[in-house]
Design a protein around this motif. Structure first.
Motif, PDB file in Angstrom:
ATOM      1  N   GLY A  33       0.860  -1.163   0.000  1.00  0.00           N
ATOM      2  CA  GLY A  33       0.000   0.000   0.000  1.00  0.00           C
ATOM      3  C   GLY A  33       0.898   1.214   0.000  1.00  0.00           C
ATOM      4  O   GLY A  33       2.087   1.097  -0.308  1.00  0.00           O
TER       5      GLY A  33
ATOM      6  N   LYS B 262      -3.534   4.121   3.009  1.00  0.00           N
ATOM      7  CA  LYS B 262      -4.800   4.032   2.291  1.00  0.00           C
ATOM      8  C   LYS B 262      -4.825   2.791   1.419  1.00  0.00           C
ATOM      9  O   LYS B 262      -3.800   2.158   1.176  1.00  0.00           O
ATOM     10  CB  LYS B 262      -4.991   5.272   1.415  1.00  0.00           C
ATOM     11  N   ASP B 263      -6.014   2.503   0.888  1.00  0.00           N
ATOM     12  CA  ASP B 263      -6.170   1.464  -0.129  1.00  0.00           C
ATOM     13  C   ASP B 263      -5.684   0.096   0.321  1.00  0.00           C
ATOM     14  O   ASP B 263      -4.953  -0.588  -0.387  1.00  0.00           O
ATOM     15  CB  ASP B 263      -5.449   1.858  -1.426  1.00  0.00           C
TER      16      ASP B 263
ATOM     17  N   ALA C  22      -7.219  -3.497   1.089  1.00  0.00           N
ATOM     18  CA  ALA C  22      -8.483  -4.192   0.858  1.00  0.00           C
ATOM     19  C   ALA C  22      -9.065  -4.691   2.172  1.00  0.00           C
ATOM     20  O   ALA C  22      -8.323  -4.968   3.106  1.00  0.00           O
ATOM     21  CB  ALA C  22      -8.259  -5.360  -0.097  1.00  0.00           C
TER      22      ALA C  22
ATOM     23  N   ASN D  82     -15.722   2.233  -1.141  1.00  0.00           N
ATOM     24  CA  ASN D  82     -14.904   1.496  -2.104  1.00  0.00           C
ATOM     25  C   ASN D  82     -14.366   0.203  -1.512  1.00  0.00           C
ATOM     26  O   ASN D  82     -13.443  -0.388  -2.050  1.00  0.00           O
ATOM     27  CB  ASN D  82     -13.763   2.366  -2.633  1.00  0.00           C
TER      28      ASN D  82
ATOM     29  N   MET E 149     -12.592  -0.497   0.981  1.00  0.00           N
ATOM     30  CA  MET E 149     -11.201  -0.485   1.401  1.00  0.00           C
ATOM     31  C   MET E 149     -11.166  -0.164   2.891  1.00  0.00           C
ATOM     32  O   MET E 149     -12.159   0.247   3.468  1.00  0.00           O
ATOM     33  CB  MET E 149     -10.416   0.590   0.655  1.00  0.00           C
TER      34      MET E 149
END
Lengths: 181, 285
Positions: B188, B203-204, B206, B243, B245
């Motif tokens: 990430g 961030k991001d 899963a 999203n 995430m």
């Protein structure tokens, strides 16, 4: 002391004060709400505020640019401080004209100070320009408006703190009799 | 022509004002890219010298804290050293580290890292892009683009170097994202939101990745840092519905408020890697 020497010395003193001492003080009003911004007080616009009354606008602008670029060089923020400082240098004459009862040319060989302006006009003059400086500076520095509340909090907190430091500076460095030393 | 001169003289103040502001804005916009800021930077000789003189005075007040941190680091390194005895721990050490991903061709087994010690002479945490100035420059082998770490974790990247000073953009910066890896290998990147020096964000990630509070986050080979340098520990996680995430909040392991000594990491193969990546980018365009 001639007016040039005096202002040059003041430039050096204010810059050293800002760079060596104030830049190391990271302030925060409250610790607990952890979203509260941290900031450092900026006193260096005071150099522009305290230049003599009858200085011409082009010279004022150039001096503002030099002051800002000096700060930028030391703080790695190319152009940010200069941008804000040039703006307040440009508006200084208008603010002074609006606040003072007499024409600016009648104050020969004097600089804006608490003594010849009075407390309230000087604080309005300083407070307005410092607030403007901080608004421009922090808006460009943060450069996103997604968190407006945080930005306004940072501007407000740091301009109030900067004003406090400026008042302390003035009380410390103003001679009780005669002109400012 | 006469009218033009009249116009200029009438609005000279305004024109000068606008010209100066445009100069400032050009400078700012040059800086806001990661490459910029080579005109006005604290790595120049004058400001570097001034910060150094100031640091000579302030240096003594931080000695006790520095001793403690060096002792801790020594202890940690000694435990590591007991596993591999071949490493020489002199001041500027060269470490040949076996790369994590062995390939069958056996061409490159190790990355060559050269650690250079440097003393922090100026530091900030309060602006939205924080810079650190160190007392070592191109004359002693510090160049633009090198990673900077300290005993406890990742610090930043050299963005500018003069002969005897260099300025570092720390990871407390809104314009610099750092590639990062969770303990289980999920990649990430780390971002900073610009206000609190003790909070980083990852961030991001899963949502099916299981993250526990207190998990550690490391640097990866993708960045300018050597891999497996500590960045921080997770102290809070938010699931994002929109999203799918999750957003991880990290406490950096480095205390950016009182940095004293840092190590500049000279990666011998980084230049080659960068060159290769640049050329493949160019051929794509």
């Amino acid at each position: 002391m001639s007016i040039y020497v005096r202002n040059f010395l003041r430039f050096c003193i204010i810059m050293l004060l800002q760079l060596l001492i104030l830049n190391k003080i990271t302030l925060r009003w409250w610790l607990q709400p952890s979203g509260f911004p941290i900031f450092i007080p900026y006193v260096y616009p005071l150099f522009i505020l305290l230049l003599p009354f009858e200085i011409t606008v082009p010279l004022l602008l150039v001096l503002g640019f030099i002051t800002g670029i000096t700060m930028d060089t030391f703080m790695n923020t190319a152009g940010l401080h200069a941008c804000a400082t040039v703006l307040i240098a440009y508006l200084r004459t208008n603010v002074l004209n609006a606040l003072l009862p007499k024409n600016l040319s009648e104050y020969a060989n004097q600089s804006p100070s608490i003594k010849n302006m009075g407390w309230v006009p000087f604080l309005v003059y300083g407070g307005f320009l410092i607030l403007l400086h901080h608004i421009v500076f922090f808006t460009i520095e943060l450069w996103n408006l997604s968190n407006v509340g945080y930005l306004m909090l940072k501007i407000l907190a740091s301009s109030v703190t900067s004003m406090l430091f400026i008042i302390v500076y003035l009380l410390l460095f103003t001679r009780q009799s005669g002109s400012r030393g | 022509m006469r009218n033009f001169i009249l116009f200029i003289s009438r609005f000279f103040n305004l024109i000068l004002f606008l010209a100066l502001e445009i100069v400032c804005i050009v400078l700012i916009s040059r800086t806001n890219s990661l490459q910029g800021n080579d005109i006005v930077s604290s790595a120049n000789a004058v400001s570097g010298l001034m910060y150094k003189k100031q640091n000579d005075v302030v240096y003594y007040f931080a000695l006790r804290r520095m001793n403690d941190s060096l002792l801790n680091e020594n202890a940690r390194l000694r435990t590591q050293l007991s596993f591999r005895n071949s490493v020489d721990t002199l001041r500027d050490t060269t470490v040949r580290k076996v790369l994590g991903n062995p390939d069958s061709s056996h061409i490159i087994h190790y990355a060559d890292y050269h650690y250079l010690t440097a003393h922090v002479i100026n530091n900030s945490v309060s602006s939205s892009n924080n810079y650190i100035t160190i007392n070592r420059g191109t004359a002693t082998g510090v160049y633009k683009g090198m990673g900077v770490i300290t005993g406890t974790g990742a610090v930043g990247k050299v963005v500018n170097a003069s002969a005897h000073y260099a300025s570092i953009l720390s990871i407390l910066s809104m314009k610099q994202k750092v590639s990062a890896r969770l303990k289980d290998g999920t990649y990430g990147y780390i971002e900073w939101e610009g206000d609190r020096p003790d909070v980083l964000m990852m961030k991001d990630v899963a949502q099916q990745v299981r993250v526990k509070l207190g998990d550690t986050v490391f640097t990866t080979d993708y960045s300018f840092f050597p891999s497996d340098i500590l960045i921080g520990t997770v102290y809070r996680k938010d699931a994002l519905k929109k999203n799918n995430m999750q957003l991880l909040y990290l406490r950096p392991t480095v205390n950016f408020r009182n940095l004293q000594y840092v190590y500049v990491v000279d990666n011998k193969l980084a230049m080659e890697k960068q060159h290769l990546e640049d050329s493949s980018l160019k051929s794509k365009q």
